[in-house]
Design a protein around this motif. Structure first.
Motif, PDB file in Angstrom:
ATOM      1  N   GLN A  31     -24.356  -8.709  36.474  1.00 52.81           N
ATOM      2  CA  GLN A  31     -23.181  -9.596  36.485  1.00 52.81           C
ATOM      3  C   GLN A  31     -21.973  -8.874  35.917  1.00 52.81           C
ATOM      4  O   GLN A  31     -20.885  -8.958  36.455  1.00 52.81           O
ATOM      5  CB  GLN A  31     -23.467 -10.854  35.660  1.00 52.81           C
ATOM      6  N   ALA A  32     -22.215  -8.133  34.825  1.00 52.70           N
ATOM      7  CA  ALA A  32     -21.093  -7.444  34.170  1.00 52.70           C
ATOM      8  C   ALA A  32     -20.757  -6.188  34.960  1.00 52.70           C
ATOM      9  O   ALA A  32     -21.594  -5.595  35.622  1.00 52.70           O
ATOM     10  CB  ALA A  32     -21.459  -7.094  32.735  1.00 52.70           C
ATOM     11  N   TYR A  33     -19.516  -5.833  34.829  1.00 53.21           N
ATOM     12  CA  TYR A  33     -18.930  -4.679  35.472  1.00 53.21           C
ATOM     13  C   TYR A  33     -19.689  -3.408  35.121  1.00 53.21           C
ATOM     14  O   TYR A  33     -19.972  -3.141  33.967  1.00 53.21           O
ATOM     15  CB  TYR A  33     -17.504  -4.665  34.938  1.00 53.21           C
ATOM     16  N   SER A  34     -20.104  -2.636  36.117  1.00 51.79           N
ATOM     17  CA  SER A  34     -20.964  -1.480  35.846  1.00 51.79           C
ATOM     18  C   SER A  34     -20.520  -0.220  36.576  1.00 51.79           C
ATOM     19  O   SER A  34     -21.295   0.712  36.724  1.00 51.79           O
ATOM     20  CB  SER A  34     -22.402  -1.813  36.236  1.00 51.79           C
ATOM     21  N   SER A  35     -19.272  -0.174  37.048  1.00 54.76           N
ATOM     22  CA  SER A  35     -18.804   1.037  37.738  1.00 54.76           C
ATOM     23  C   SER A  35     -18.721   2.198  36.765  1.00 54.76           C
ATOM     24  O   SER A  35     -18.429   2.004  35.587  1.00 54.76           O
ATOM     25  CB  SER A  35     -17.416   0.816  38.334  1.00 54.76           C
ATOM     26  N   PHE A  36     -18.966   3.395  37.287  1.00 58.03           N
ATOM     27  CA  PHE A  36     -18.733   4.599  36.505  1.00 58.03           C
ATOM     28  C   PHE A  36     -17.249   4.933  36.662  1.00 58.03           C
ATOM     29  O   PHE A  36     -16.829   5.469  37.679  1.00 58.03           O
ATOM     30  CB  PHE A  36     -19.627   5.735  37.001  1.00 58.03           C
ATOM     31  N   ASP A  37     -16.470   4.611  35.626  1.00 54.18           N
ATOM     32  CA  ASP A  37     -15.007   4.692  35.717  1.00 54.18           C
ATOM     33  C   ASP A  37     -14.481   6.080  36.042  1.00 54.18           C
ATOM     34  O   ASP A  37     -13.391   6.215  36.572  1.00 54.18           O
ATOM     35  CB  ASP A  37     -14.380   4.261  34.378  1.00 54.18           C
ATOM     36  N   TRP A  38     -15.238   7.098  35.653  1.00 52.94           N
ATOM     37  CA  TRP A  38     -14.749   8.479  35.797  1.00 52.94           C
ATOM     38  C   TRP A  38     -15.001   9.022  37.198  1.00 52.94           C
ATOM     39  O   TRP A  38     -14.629  10.146  37.498  1.00 52.94           O
ATOM     40  CB  TRP A  38     -15.407   9.372  34.745  1.00 52.94           C
ATOM     41  N   LEU A  39     -15.657   8.245  38.037  1.00 52.26           N
ATOM     42  CA  LEU A  39     -15.922   8.673  39.408  1.00 52.26           C
ATOM     43  C   LEU A  39     -15.155   7.782  40.383  1.00 52.26           C
ATOM     44  O   LEU A  39     -14.988   6.594  40.140  1.00 52.26           O
ATOM     45  CB  LEU A  39     -17.422   8.574  39.715  1.00 52.26           C
TER      46      LEU A  39
END
Lengths: 271, 259
Positions: B85-93
């Motif tokens: 449910q919670a945001y799980s993107s790898f921000d650095w990619l």
């Protein structure tokens, strides 16, 4: 929006209402102009003893003279060198150890009690013993700077690593990541921006310990120059030293801010 | 006939501070057929998320077994990909690299990786954003990235833990319709946890209804009134039999709430 704000009475202090760029600039310049204005007035009108508080013009002339005629540049370079070497050594230990402590509770269980005990010991209290162990060369100075930041840096990095959101780690695991991939390809890149923030904070502390080291036990460096100046009542040189240290600290801070923006462009988009 | 996934007499007990034990999941058994969408539905405290996490291998069951292709699962693995449910993107990619991540760590060659990433990013409608960083995207778009990232990794089953719970209502039903499209296009087996009754009926080939405190299997509900999977939510709501099923499940929810 604009009609609404016109309709309302313009107020100077509003809770969390952002100021314009122009207002920010005027405010920042204003306080500096006031600072130097009071300083100039105080020395010009003779409110203060000119030997204890020389006028700003004289201090800046002294800075120029120190660099141009008295080889102050060498002292500054020595001080910068000490800061950079000690900080690089501290980071070399703190980054891997902090990340390992944050990633593995078993490693944290070993080091956390040790590290937190040392954090409460003021680093300057080691100066006498460091002088006895390492003599008067560069080693005791570097050791003091190293001891002054290492334990805080480790703790900060470990805390930041622990704060990595669980979902990121569990996503990696359900994509098939093993332990190595999870630590090096997910946790490390996730915590890197915060590691840089911790380093930026701790670099300011290194400058503090540098001056202590150079005042107490050194014949070279900015701090030593200031102690020499004190002996001959050269307050202008002491103040010049303070200003140079402040400028160097600010330059370091700005360099780190720039590095942060360069290394982590993806964080910019959030604003 | 053998199903893809068997949950066999699974229980989970947590030790509370003070020496008490809390049974979150109590002796639950059901099966999930290959290519189907199974929805775990129940009120809060029914242990549906805990059950899903045990299927993912992120929690260990206190007793019982989870079998995938008749093999007991041990720990998390790529064949059971999960969307949180919670945001799980790898921000650095970038979006593209996020979707390639699972394939990369599993040794899929680069050209194939890129091609599959493009396909699944297209499937969730984010082709324009393939080179963007996730921080530029909205919440719904980030969930699309997470879904594409998991699907591109070719799991046997896609696990979703209230994946649309944090989204606004409009985005939520767009995502629900997207999931039907994705299921049809990829044939992926899905297990979706929700407490949203509409969502459950619209998406499910089978609803596993769990009671609360402790979480027990109350009933397996088959929405047989649906003539297969429909892509428009309003078409499902308009079907005869929809209202009746919704009412039945609401009653079950209410009973559980009063316990």
């Amino acid at each position: 929006m604009s009609t609404a704000s016109k309709g309302r009475k313009a107020r100077l202090l509003q809770v969390r209402v952002p100021v314009s760029g122009r207002q920010a600039l005027i405010s920042a310049l204003g306080v500096w102009i006031a600072f130097f204005g009071i300083w100039i007035l105080a020395s010009g009108l003779g409110w203060v003893n000119p030997i204890l508080v020389p006028p700003p013009g004289k201090v800046f002339a002294t800075i120029v003279r120190l660099f141009a005629e008295q080889g102050f540049g060498a002292d500054v370079l020595i001080s910068i060198g000490r800061v950079l070497i000690a900080f690089a050594l501290a980071s070399l230990v703190a980054v891997p150890l902090g990340v390992a402590m944050g990633a593995f509770p078993a490693i944290n269980a070993v080091f956390a009690p040790f590290v937190s005990a040392w954090r409460y010991l003021p680093a300057p209290s080691f100066i006498p013993i460091l002088l006895m162990w390492f003599g008067t060369g560069e080693t005791p100075k570097l050791a003091l700077l190293f001891l002054g930041v290492i334990f805080f840096l480790v703790t900060l990095i470990a805390d930041h690593t622990r704060e990595i959101r669980k979902e990121l780690i569990e996503t990696a695991l359900t994509l098939g990541a093993n332990r190595r991939v999870t630590v090096f390809q997910v946790m490390l890149p996730a915590v890197l921006p915060n590691i840089l923030v911790a380093m930026r904070q701790m670099l300011a502390v290194v400058w503090t310990y540098l001056v202590i080291a150079e005042i107490v036990a050194s014949t070279t460096g900015i701090g030593a120059m200031m102690m020499r100046a004190r002996r001959f009542l050269k307050t202008d040189e002491i103040l010049a030293g303070i200003i140079v240290i402040g400028a160097l600290g600010m330059a370091c801070d700005m360099a780190f801010a720039l590095l942060h923006r360069r290394l982590f462009p993806y964080l910019e988009d959030k604003r | 006939m053998s199903a893809l996934l068997h949950i066999q007499n699974v229980s989970k007990t947590f030790d509370l501070p003070g020496g008490q034990a809390l049974t979150a999941v109590d002796d639950v058994s059901f099966a999930v057929e290959k290519g189907s969408i199974c929805v775990l539905l129940g009120p809060s405290g029914s242990g549906k998320s805990t059950l899903l996490r045990m299927i993912a291998g992120l929690e260990t069951q206190s007793s019982g077994a989870v079998l995938l292709n008749d093999t007991p699962i041990e720990g998390p693995g790529r064949e059971r990909g999960m969307v949180f449910q919670a945001y799980s993107s790898f921000d650095w990619l970038s979006v593209g690299k996020n979707v390639e991540f699972g394939m990369k760590i599993n040794g899929v060659p680069k050209p194939e990786r890129r091609a599959r990433a493009e396909r699944f990013i297209g499937l969730v409608g984010l082709s324009k954003f393939i080179d963007a960083y996730p921080s530029r995207l909205s919440g719904g778009m980030r969930q699309r990235v997470a879904i594409a990232r998991t699907l591109a990794n070719a799991p046997d089953v896609l696990l979703m833990d209230e994946p649309f719970g944090a989204l606004d209502a409009e985005t939520r039903w767009q995502m629900q319709e997207l999931m039907i499209e994705v299921a049809e296009a990829s044939g992926t087996t899905m297990i979706i946890v929700t407490h949203d009754i509409e969502e459950a009926i619209f998406l499910a080939d089978k609803i596993v209804f769990l009671s609360s405190h402790p979480g027990r299997l109350k009933e397996e509900i088959l929405p047989t009134f649906k003539p297969g999977r429909l892509r428009n939510k309003e078409d499902v709501i308009a079907l005869p039999g929809y209202a009746e099923m919704e009412r039945k499940i609401m009653r079950m929810m209410r009973e559980e709430g009063h316990k």
